[in-house]
Design a protein around this motif. Structure first.
Motif, mmCIF file in Angstrom:
data_model
loop_
_atom_site.group_PDB
_atom_site.id
_atom_site.type_symbol
_atom_site.label_atom_id
_atom_site.label_comp_id
_atom_site.label_asym_id
_atom_site.label_seq_id
_atom_site.Cartn_x
_atom_site.Cartn_y
_atom_site.Cartn_z
ATOM 1 N N GLY A 85 0.827 -1.192 0.000
ATOM 2 C CA GLY A 85 0.000 0.000 0.000
ATOM 3 C C GLY A 85 0.864 1.246 0.000
ATOM 4 N N SER A 86 0.259 2.377 -0.242
ATOM 5 C CA SER A 86 1.009 3.638 -0.200
ATOM 6 C C SER A 86 1.454 3.928 1.235
ATOM 7 C CB SER A 86 0.140 4.791 -0.704
ATOM 8 O OG SER A 86 -0.994 4.945 0.119
ATOM 9 N N ARG A 87 2.581 4.606 1.355
ATOM 10 C CA ARG A 87 3.107 4.935 2.688
ATOM 11 C C ARG A 87 3.527 6.391 2.727
ATOM 12 N NH1 ARG A 87 7.779 1.363 4.122
ATOM 13 N NH2 ARG A 87 6.183 -0.027 4.963
ATOM 14 N N ASP A 88 3.078 7.101 3.767
ATOM 15 C CA ASP A 88 3.552 8.462 4.036
ATOM 16 C C ASP A 88 4.621 8.375 5.112
ATOM 17 O OD1 ASP A 88 1.540 10.792 2.833
ATOM 18 O OD2 ASP A 88 0.586 8.837 3.032
ATOM 19 N N PHE A 89 5.801 8.923 4.810
ATOM 20 C CA PHE A 89 6.934 8.890 5.749
ATOM 21 C C PHE A 89 7.253 10.329 6.122
ATOM 22 C CE2 PHE A 89 10.350 5.683 6.873
ATOM 23 C CZ PHE A 89 10.848 6.431 7.924
ATOM 24 N N LEU A 90 7.121 10.654 7.420
ATOM 25 C CA LEU A 90 7.290 12.030 7.903
ATOM 26 C C LEU A 90 8.457 12.110 8.878
ATOM 27 C CD1 LEU A 90 4.275 11.814 6.928
ATOM 28 C CD2 LEU A 90 3.713 13.464 8.695
ATOM 29 N N PHE A 91 9.261 13.172 8.731
ATOM 30 C CA PHE A 91 10.288 13.523 9.718
ATOM 31 C C PHE A 91 9.765 14.724 10.501
ATOM 32 C CE2 PHE A 91 14.517 11.755 7.874
ATOM 33 C CZ PHE A 91 13.936 10.496 7.779
ATOM 34 N N TYR A 92 9.647 14.569 11.813
ATOM 35 C CA TYR A 92 9.009 15.571 12.671
ATOM 36 C C TYR A 92 10.012 16.051 13.707
ATOM 37 C CZ TYR A 92 5.335 17.555 15.710
ATOM 38 O OH TYR A 92 4.539 18.390 16.463
ATOM 39 N N ASN A 93 10.194 17.377 13.783
ATOM 40 C CA ASN A 93 11.111 17.962 14.766
ATOM 41 C C ASN A 93 10.308 18.830 15.728
ATOM 42 O OD1 ASN A 93 13.634 18.182 15.837
ATOM 43 N ND2 ASN A 93 14.375 19.728 14.401
ATOM 44 N N PRO A 94 10.307 18.527 17.034
ATOM 45 C CA PRO A 94 9.537 19.337 17.992
ATOM 46 C C PRO A 94 9.910 20.808 17.904
ATOM 47 C CG PRO A 94 10.321 17.329 19.036
ATOM 48 C CD PRO A 94 10.979 17.387 17.693
ATOM 49 N N PRO A 95 8.958 21.685 18.212
ATOM 50 C CA PRO A 95 9.219 23.131 18.066
ATOM 51 C C PRO A 95 10.231 23.638 19.087
ATOM 52 C CG PRO A 95 7.114 22.759 19.147
ATOM 53 C CD PRO A 95 7.586 21.415 18.692
ATOM 54 N N ILE A 96 10.925 24.702 18.712
ATOM 55 C CA ILE A 96 11.882 25.347 19.618
ATOM 56 C C ILE A 96 11.104 26.175 20.650
ATOM 57 C CG2 ILE A 96 13.673 27.119 19.769
ATOM 58 C CD1 ILE A 96 14.727 26.184 17.103
ATOM 59 N N ILE A 97 11.456 26.004 21.914
ATOM 60 C CA ILE A 97 10.802 26.772 22.982
ATOM 61 C C ILE A 97 11.748 27.800 23.598
ATOM 62 C CG2 ILE A 97 9.106 24.981 23.518
ATOM 63 C CD1 ILE A 97 10.859 24.080 25.809
ATOM 64 N N ASP A 98 13.048 27.700 23.279
ATOM 65 C CA ASP A 98 14.018 28.701 23.740
ATOM 66 C C ASP A 98 14.995 28.939 22.593
ATOM 67 O OD1 ASP A 98 16.216 30.082 24.876
ATOM 68 O OD2 ASP A 98 15.724 29.298 26.865
ATOM 69 N N LYS A 99 14.764 30.031 21.840
ATOM 70 C CA LYS A 99 15.586 30.286 20.665
ATOM 71 C C LYS A 99 17.034 30.557 21.025
ATOM 72 C CE LYS A 99 11.895 32.066 17.707
ATOM 73 N NZ LYS A 99 11.428 33.218 16.889
ATOM 74 N N ASP A 100 17.273 31.234 22.137
ATOM 75 C CA ASP A 100 18.646 31.569 22.512
ATOM 76 C C ASP A 100 19.469 30.311 22.789
ATOM 77 O OD1 ASP A 100 18.078 34.247 22.267
ATOM 78 O OD2 ASP A 100 17.514 34.475 24.388
ATOM 79 N N LEU A 101 18.861 29.349 23.464
ATOM 80 C CA LEU A 101 19.570 28.118 23.812
ATOM 81 C C LEU A 101 19.319 26.993 22.816
ATOM 82 C CD1 LEU A 101 18.961 28.057 27.677
ATOM 83 C CD2 LEU A 101 20.990 28.855 26.433
ATOM 84 N N GLY A 102 18.389 27.205 21.883
ATOM 85 C CA GLY A 102 18.087 26.162 20.903
ATOM 86 C C GLY A 102 17.395 24.952 21.502
ATOM 87 N N ILE A 103 16.665 25.175 22.596
ATOM 88 C CA ILE A 103 15.995 24.057 23.270
ATOM 89 C C ILE A 103 14.647 23.806 22.615
ATOM 90 C CG2 ILE A 103 15.010 23.246 25.446
ATOM 91 C CD1 ILE A 103 17.135 24.895 26.887
ATOM 92 N N ARG A 104 14.380 22.547 22.316
ATOM 93 C CA ARG A 104 13.115 22.169 21.706
ATOM 94 C C ARG A 104 12.200 21.515 22.734
ATOM 95 N NH1 ARG A 104 13.014 22.346 16.176
ATOM 96 N NH2 ARG A 104 15.040 22.819 15.198
ATOM 97 N N ARG A 105 10.917 21.507 22.433
ATOM 98 C CA ARG A 105 9.935 20.848 23.304
ATOM 99 C C ARG A 105 10.247 19.362 23.380
ATOM 100 N NH1 ARG A 105 4.085 19.157 22.865
ATOM 101 N NH2 ARG A 105 3.162 19.592 24.910
ATOM 102 N N SER A 106 9.928 18.758 24.501
ATOM 103 C CA SER A 106 10.212 17.346 24.720
ATOM 104 C C SER A 106 9.594 16.484 23.625
ATOM 105 C CB SER A 106 9.649 16.914 26.075
ATOM 106 O OG SER A 106 9.566 15.506 26.159
ATOM 107 N N ALA A 107 10.406 15.581 23.070
ATOM 108 C CA ALA A 107 9.900 14.659 22.052
ATOM 109 C C ALA A 107 8.797 13.774 22.628
ATOM 110 C CB ALA A 107 11.046 13.803 21.516
ATOM 111 N N LEU A 108 8.920 13.411 23.906
ATOM 112 C CA LEU A 108 7.895 12.557 24.522
ATOM 113 C C LEU A 108 6.553 13.273 24.552
ATOM 114 C CD1 LEU A 108 9.713 10.867 27.538
ATOM 115 C CD2 LEU A 108 9.600 10.161 25.160
#
Length: 635
Positions: free
Chosen positions: A261-284
């Motif tokens: 069957g057809s398959r959609d494959f997505l790469f997902y990166n959590p959003p940045i919550i601290d731009k200065d430190l480059g910290i992203r939201r928890s993947a969990l």
């Protein structure tokens, strides 16, 4: 609601779509059929037709032809592509027509063996019912012979079963050392099937290569030369790996004719919550949101995590979140389905795992949070979506996990959610790197001296070594040197041109095939004043996960560890309601013992680097632990 509806929703939902770094759609592939072979036994032909099989896939017919020519095939095709039927047909055909023929199926886990026997028994029940229509039929008793087989049933299985399902560990400790009780079986052994060959890599695969050398040696002693059949998921070197395991020429079958069957494959990166430190939201926490959407759209899902702790954290979050149940969009039926969320990992008791597998097949379990234990081909029905929490570590494993979603021509979704790990961040930022790379090679080294010496001991226990006898492809002179070393230690005695095992020890019990120890810690909780085992854990992980004071997570239930008794192999705990979990703190010291060789490598853009091989000594000790708040992750 459908998977397509969810994907359309994600395309228009900014909180989701803005975090998707790469979205690729792989088109469906139609099946490629060929007629059933003319020389298939009439009973098997009738059974296939009664099950709705009027044709075979191209790779199934190729396997039939290669096996009937006496070749040793390795069948490489996708998940749920009919590899099992590809080897069952020629094996059963031979066993039906040759009265004394035997076959041995080897699986990497007991769960896969349990899956196989259910399908075989259903198939053979119909065969036995139709056997009266022809005189050219010999019944095929089939049985599992593993660590869970009751002692009282084992003699009957050894004497009567013509098709034995086992695993490498049981072959190593329970069959080969007692081969004299299996004389009829080994005299008439026609086939050895190695399923999920790609799982035999590294230390485990190196050990299994030596177990198969011992199997061939015992079979040769009884006058048989079995044919080898391998199946594998996609790896870079399936032929090389199979030939290294059996030390025989192997033929590749990789023309996969099964539908996709057809398959959609997505790469997902959590959003940045601290731009200065480059910290992203928890993947969990991002995964919780995504799974809630999947459940809301009634899409059955597997969530793969890389550690037991990750599995239990996600499972707990999913069960405790209130957002989904408060939604006005939900019906009571959907809320009930939200409760069908289970974990799946090592440490759960076998009956728990069988219950979860059954729930997935029936649809009662709508989401399962699992380690890579579900990568292997356990029958779990037609799951619609897979979420990977972090890069699984290899391209091969990523595709294997993604392939657990979708069955035959059903559409599927694979979603990789990046963690802060630098490799994860590189892949989601450079998806073309992932798609351009082939799956990795599966590498083994059965000739590693420590591993080889262990199995020379086991082989000498099983049969005396003749002077000048090789061990598989290990030359006779090298085998002779190792036997002389063992003779000097007193466990082997040389007499009359042969080396005999003399020690009272049982060498296969002293050799574990896996990198982890065979020793287990039983996890016990008091219920109605009776201590009951609810799970188990390997002894190396005990100091990390079940030290006194730890909060242990099991199926999203929290337990306080009261006592860890390493001598008795027991951890005692009690259920508690707490708003935190624990995380161990450990110190490690690495000491260099010896550098054996070095080499320089130069990258196209990176500076030159030195690769060194040698021996090191690592000492690790748990020195404390943190208490971490649920959801907020405060310490």
């Amino acid at each position: 609601m459908s998977l397509r509806s969810l994907l359309n929703h994600w395309r228009t939902e900014p909180n989701i779509h803005e975090n998707i770094n790469d979205w690729r759609c792989f088109p469906a592939h139609p099946p490629r059929y060929v007629p059933l072979p003319d020389d298939l036994h009439p009973i098997l032909n009738d059974i296939l037709i009664s099950f709705g099989y009027s044709n075979l896939y191209t790779h199934q017919l190729a396997a039939w032809e290669q096996i009937n020519r006496g070749n040793n095939p390795v069948i490489v095709s996708g998940t749920a592509s009919g590899k099992t039927l590809a080897y069952n047909l020629p094996v059963l055909d031979r066993l039906i027509q040759v009265e004394d023929a035997r076959a041995l199926y080897i699986f990497p886990t007991k769960a896969l063996g349990q899956d196989q026997i259910k399908n075989l028994q259903q198939f053979l029940e119909i065969a036995n019912e139709r056997a009266s229509t022809t005189s050219a039929y010999y019944p095929i008793p089939v049985a599992i012979y593993d660590g869970d087989t009751p002692q009282h049933a084992r003699p009957a299985i050894r004497s009567a079963a013509r098709l034995i399902i086992t695993n490498a560990d049981m072959l190593h400790t329970g069959i080969l050392p007692h081969h004299t009780q299996w004389a009829d079986f080994f005299e008439n052994l026609h086939f050895v099937v190695i399923d999920e060959t790609h799982s035999y890599r590294g230390i485990f695969g190196s050990h299994v290569g030596n177990v198969l050398r011992r199997l061939k040696r015992v079979a040769n002693f009884y006058g048989s030369k079995p044919q080898w059949i391998f199946t594998s998921a996609t790896i870079a070197n399936p032929v090389e790996l199979a030939e290294r395991l059996c030390e025989e020429p192997v033929t590749l079958i990789d023309d996969d004719g099964a539908p996709r069957g057809s398959r959609d494959f997505l790469f997902y990166n959590p959003p940045i919550i601290d731009k200065d430190l480059g910290i992203r939201r928890s993947a969990l926490l991002e995964v919780i949101q995504l799974v809630e959407d999947l459940l809301r759209y009634d899409i059955q899902t597997i969530i793969f995590g890389r550690s037991r702790r990750t599995i239990e954290l996600i499972l707990t979050y999913l069960r405790e979140t209130k957002e989904l149940k408060k939604s006005n969009q939900l019906t009571p039926k959907t809320v009930d389905r939200f409760e069908g969320i289970r974990g799946y990992r090592s440490g759960y008791l076998p009956r728990q795992r069988r219950e979860i597998e059954s729930g997935l097949r029936s649809g009662k379990v709508r989401a399962v949070v699992a380690t890579n234990a579900l990568e292997l081909g356990i029958d779990i029905g037609g799951v619609d979506a897979v979420i990977m929490v972090g890069y699984p570590g290899t391209i091969a494993s990523t595709w294997q996990q993604a392939g657990r979603a979708g069955r035959l021509d059903k559409s599927s979704l694979a979603l990789l959610v990046a963690t802060p790990n630098p490799i994860d961040q590189f892949l989601v930022s450079h998806p073309e790197y992932f798609y351009a790379k082939l799956p990795e090679h599966a590498l083994i080294n059965p000739d590693n001296l420590l591993i080889l010496l262990s199995h020379i001991r086991c082989a000498a226990f099983e049969l005396p070594f003749r002077q000048g006898e090789p061990f598989g492809k290990v030359p006779a002179d090298q085998v002779g040197e190792l036997l002389q070393i063992l003779a000097q230690s007193g466990v082997i005695h040389y007499s009359g041109g042969k080396f005999f095992w003399m020690s009272a020890s049982y060498p296969s019990e002293e050799t574990t095939l896996r990198s982890a120890s065979a020793d287990r810690i039983l996890l016990q909780s008091q219920q109605n004043q009776i201590w009951t085992t609810i799970g188990e854990i390997d002894i190396e992980s005990a100091a990390q996960l079940v030290h006194p004071g730890a909060i242990y997570l099991h199926e999203a239930q929290t337990y306080h560890i009261d006592e860890l008794d390493l001598d008795q192999h027991i951890a005692r705990m009690c259920p508690v309601e707490v708003d935190f979990y624990t995380q161990p703190q450990s110190d490690s010291v690495v000491n260099l013992i010896e550098i054996k060789n070095q080499s320089e490598i130069k990258g196209e853009t990176a500076p030159a680097a030195t690769i060194s091989h040698g021996d090191i000594n690592v000492i690790s000790q748990v020195v404390g632990f943190k208490r971490i708040k649920w959801f907020t992750h405060e310490i």
